[in-house]
Design an enzyme around this catalytic site. Structure first.
Site, short mmCIF file in Angstrom:
data_model
loop_
_atom_site.label_atom_id
_atom_site.label_comp_id
_atom_site.label_asym_id
_atom_site.label_seq_id
_atom_site.Cartn_x
_atom_site.Cartn_y
_atom_site.Cartn_z
N GLU A 24 51.67 15.57 90.03
CA GLU A 24 51.36 14.18 89.65
C GLU A 24 50.75 13.40 90.81
O GLU A 24 50.15 12.35 90.61
CB GLU A 24 52.60 13.48 89.13
N LYS B 274 56.35 16.58 91.20
CA LYS B 274 55.92 15.75 92.34
C LYS B 274 54.55 16.19 92.82
O LYS B 274 53.66 15.37 93.04
CB LYS B 274 56.94 15.88 93.48
N HIS C 69 59.64 37.66 83.12
CA HIS C 69 59.34 37.59 81.68
C HIS C 69 57.95 37.02 81.44
O HIS C 69 57.66 36.53 80.35
CB HIS C 69 60.42 36.75 80.98
N ASN D 59 50.95 -6.12 76.92
CA ASN D 59 51.46 -4.83 77.38
C ASN D 59 52.10 -4.16 76.17
O ASN D 59 52.99 -4.73 75.55
CB ASN D 59 52.50 -5.02 78.50
N GLY D 60 51.62 -2.96 75.82
CA GLY D 60 52.21 -2.24 74.68
C GLY D 60 51.12 -1.67 73.80
O GLY D 60 49.98 -1.52 74.22
N LYS E 229 54.05 3.42 86.53
CA LYS E 229 55.43 3.56 86.96
C LYS E 229 56.38 3.55 85.76
O LYS E 229 57.39 4.22 85.75
CB LYS E 229 55.80 2.42 87.90
N GLU F 42 61.27 19.65 89.34
CA GLU F 42 60.99 18.36 89.96
C GLU F 42 59.96 18.52 91.08
O GLU F 42 59.04 17.71 91.22
CB GLU F 42 62.28 17.74 90.48
N TRP G 293 46.75 -0.46 82.18
CA TRP G 293 46.77 1.01 82.08
C TRP G 293 46.26 1.29 80.68
O TRP G 293 46.92 1.01 79.69
CB TRP G 293 48.19 1.55 82.27
N CYS H 118 51.43 -1.80 81.55
CA CYS H 118 50.51 -2.82 82.05
C CYS H 118 51.37 -3.91 82.68
O CYS H 118 52.55 -4.00 82.43
CB CYS H 118 49.70 -3.44 80.91
N ARG I 228 52.35 -0.80 87.77
CA ARG I 228 52.50 -0.57 86.32
C ARG I 228 51.19 -0.11 85.68
O ARG I 228 51.19 0.44 84.59
CB ARG I 228 52.99 -1.84 85.63
C1 AGP Z 1 58.38 10.38 88.12
O1 AGP Z 1 57.83 10.91 89.34
C2 AGP Z 1 57.36 10.33 87.08
N1 AGP Z 1 56.36 9.38 87.49
C3 AGP Z 1 57.82 10.10 85.64
O2 AGP Z 1 58.03 11.38 85.13
C4 AGP Z 1 59.12 9.28 85.38
O3 AGP Z 1 60.22 9.97 85.92
C5 AGP Z 1 59.32 9.15 83.87
O4 AGP Z 1 58.22 8.42 83.34
C6 AGP Z 1 60.63 8.46 83.48
O5 AGP Z 1 60.63 7.15 83.97
P1 AGP Z 1 62.00 6.32 83.91
O6 AGP Z 1 62.98 7.02 84.79
O7 AGP Z 1 61.65 4.95 84.39
O8 AGP Z 1 62.47 6.32 82.47
#
Ligand code: AGP
Length: 609
Positions: free
Chosen positions: A489, A486, A505, A100-101, A604, A482, A74, A2, A27
């Site tokens: 998400e 991408k 497998h 936040n938390g 983020k 990765e 969030w 947040c 955030r």
């Molecule tokens: C990245 O595209 C993702 N949104 C997410 O997996 C991110 O990499 C993960 O939350 C780790 O974040 P950080 O690198 O800030 O620790």
């Protein structure tokens, strides 16, 4: 997770707080709210949805006040709704608080407060805190905050205002980030420095279990016991321009296109043209006792974990040290074998990811030295590690990480070379040959970007596919994971990354003519193996999309789509093959009309477990 912003000064607080929230919207963005203190009355406006909805409401209501707090949410406890949006108030509406938390013991506290006659209106964990402050208040908001902190379990960053205390904000943190902006005739508080930057470059990174009382031109920091603490004021180097889109339609595409220049800048910083050594001076590596390190454990989440997996190949290849890679959420709850010759490397773009931070704390508790690879200076993981290697990717605003990923891979490559040299395993001629090729990477990344139309055509053809599979081997196996992350998400299309050798497998059962399979097949030791796997897919009518080295003629004959990347050292190929994957996810998402910078359900920085 947040975003929090607070302002106390001489100017009207609303526009300042809203501008700060705009910089923090990455955030969390399922609801937003603001509370203004004007003399002894408090005005609150809250809205579901993005910050723009709150802004529209404020244009109609335009509350006045030179002290205020704001929040972008969030959701963790309670659905996104106006009543669950922050700020939250006590029974008398004399206190307003943003958080936040996660408060882990909120259920028992809520019951205790209910038994004392308090009335709750929301489903959130946050609301118990403002009622606790009401319960503990006896004329001093800072003291009431400190008393309340001593009852809480969990992670939090708070900002609170009180009708009885004009021109005052009290803030506190434990486990979630909070920074104080020290201005002239004003003070601010925010979840990260970007939200205060247009008012001041002087900041105090609040420590865990500390609270602060902000006035217009004064601040007092205390520890949880109430002892006053000298604030450690730092100068931040961030530039506001780095926070803007610079003419691009989205932050993500801007950050994808920044990668060649950032790699060039990092190389200039780490191995200046005339230098024969790698410069890690700011990282304080000497505190790690590297000479006695015999094994490495890597702890991270998401994209950062994929970078860790690439780093495993590098460190084992060049430094001949065994490397174990863990997702942080598993590492912190298993019983890892950590000995005094273990180096733990934590990787995190934000430096605030709760699981990775907890992994760092657990590793240190067990006696390991921790080196973190971080993008945000002054972040919690940065400050809690024995040594920190900054990846220098610049502010990454898009929720989907791109340039931070390549910066992490580059940092790990350089670290592996550094360790190899230090352990006498990387002779000068080999080192020079690898560095010579490394210096060509920015130009080669740029040529992949120059070819982005080919990826756009591919995205157009497959943007309606219900599923994708990504395959890779060796250095490009993590990139397969990765690329899948991408796509899923951002476009909400189900995508799975898989080691190509694992196909037979099980996953090969998925293959049919509706299934695009993205195959990372650059030149290298495992190229022929990749070709065999691709033929197995083709034999089952799978749709092949290849990322291959320029000049490869055989791929065109057997693939629906070939995206070429320049030839490079096999170990460096992930820096090139990841770019088409980032572009593919970006184009598919924008073609589907989705919000590429702020995808649903995500944030983020995941600062809660
Ligand atoms: C990245 O595209 C993702 N949104 C997410 O997996 C991110 O990499 C993960 O939350 C780790 O974040 P950080 O690198 O800030 O620790």
């Amino acid at each position: 997770m947040c975003g929090i912003v607070g302002y106390v000064g001489k100017e009207q607080a609303t526009p300042i707080i809203i501008e700060g929230l705009r910089r923090l919207e990455y955030r969390g963005y399922d609801s937003a709210g603001i509370a203004l203190l004007n003399a002894s009355s408090i005005h609150v406006v809250k809205e579901v949805g993005k910050l723009s909805a709150l802004r529209s409401r404020l244009q109609k209501e335009s509350p006045v006040g030179t002290t205020g707090i704001g929040h972008t949410r969030w959701a963790t406890h309670g659905v996104p709704s106006e009543v669950n949006a922050h700020p939250h108030h006590d029974c008398t509406r004399s206190f307003m608080l943003v958080h936040n938390g996660i408060i882990e013991n909120y259920t028992e506290l809520r019951q205790e407060l209910l038994d004392k006659g308090h009335r709750f209106v929301s489903e959130t964990d946050t609301e118990v805190v403002v009622h606790l402050i009401e319960e503990n208040y006896s004329g001093d908001l800072l003291r009431a905050m400190l008393s309340s902190m001593r009852r809480l379990k969990g992670a939090y960053a708070f900002a609170v205002i009180a009708a009885h205390e004009p021109d005052t904000i009290v803030a506190a943190r434990c486990g979630s980030p909070l920074v104080v902006g020290v201005g002239n005739g004003c003070n601010l508080v925010a979840s990260d420095a970007s939200a205060v930057l247009s008012h001041t470059r002087r900041v105090v990174y609040l420590e865990d279990n500390h609270a602060v009382r902000l006035g217009r031109d004064n601040l007092v920091v205390c520890d949880i016991a109430g002892n006053e603490v000298e604030p450690n004021v730092k100068e931040i180097t961030l530039n506001l321009s780095d926070m803007e889109k610079a003419g691009h339609p989205h932050f993500m595409i801007k950050e994808i296109f920044e990668q060649p220049s950032l790699v060039a800048d990092v190389l200039m910083r780490r191995i200046p043209p005339t230098s024969r050594e790698i410069d890690f001076q700011e990282a304080r590596l000497q505190t790690l006792g590297l000479d006695r390190i015999r094994r490495v454990m890597m702890v991270s989440c998401g994209t950062a974990c994929h970078a860790s997996m690439v780093g495993k190949y590098y460190i084992e290849e060049f430094a001949r040290l065994p490397v174990e890679v863990d997702v942080a959420s598993e590492f912190r709850y298993r019983n890892p074998v950590i000995t005094d010759d273990t180096l733990v490397i934590a990787i995190s773009q934000s430096g605030e990811t709760a699981d990775t931070l907890a992994g760092v704390r657990e590793a240190r508790r067990r006696g390991a030295k921790v080196l973190s690879l971080i993008n945000v200076e002054g972040s919690s993981i940065d400050r809690e590690s024995d040594a920190t290697l900054y990846v220098y990717a610049g502010p990454e605003i898009a929720v989907a990480s791109t340039k931070a990923y390549t910066a992490q891979i580059l940092a790990l490559f350089l670290l592996a070379l550094f360790l190899g040299r230090k352990r006498g395993l990387l002779e000068e001629p080999h080192f020079r040959e690898v560095v010579k090729e490394l210096r060509l990477i920015p130009g080669k990344m740029q040529s992949v970007l120059d070819n982005h139309e080919v990826v756009k055509i591919c995205a157009h053809k497959f943007s309606d596919a219900p599923n994708f599979l990504y395959l890779g081997r060796s250095y490009n196996y993590p990139n397969a994971l990765e690329g899948a992350l991408k796509l899923k998400e951002l476009s909400y299309i189900h995508a799975e990354g898989c080691g190509a050798g694992e196909m037979k497998h099980g996953p090969i059962a998925l293959i049919d003519d509706t299934f695009p399979v993205v195959c990372l097949a650059p030149a290298g030791r495992v190229y022929e193996k990749m070709v065999s796997n691709m033929q197995e897919i083709r034999a089952r009518r799978g749709i092949l999309i290849a990322i291959a080295t320029e000049g490869n003629k055989e791929m065109a004959a057997q693939c629906e789509h070939v995206i070429s990347v320049p030839h490079t050292h096999e170990a460096l190929s992930p820096l090139l093959t990841v770019i088409p994957l980032q572009l593919l996810a970006y184009y598919v998402t924008t073609m589907k009309g989705l919000d590429v910078d702020q995808p649903r359900n995500l944030a983020k920085s995941v600062t809660v477990e």
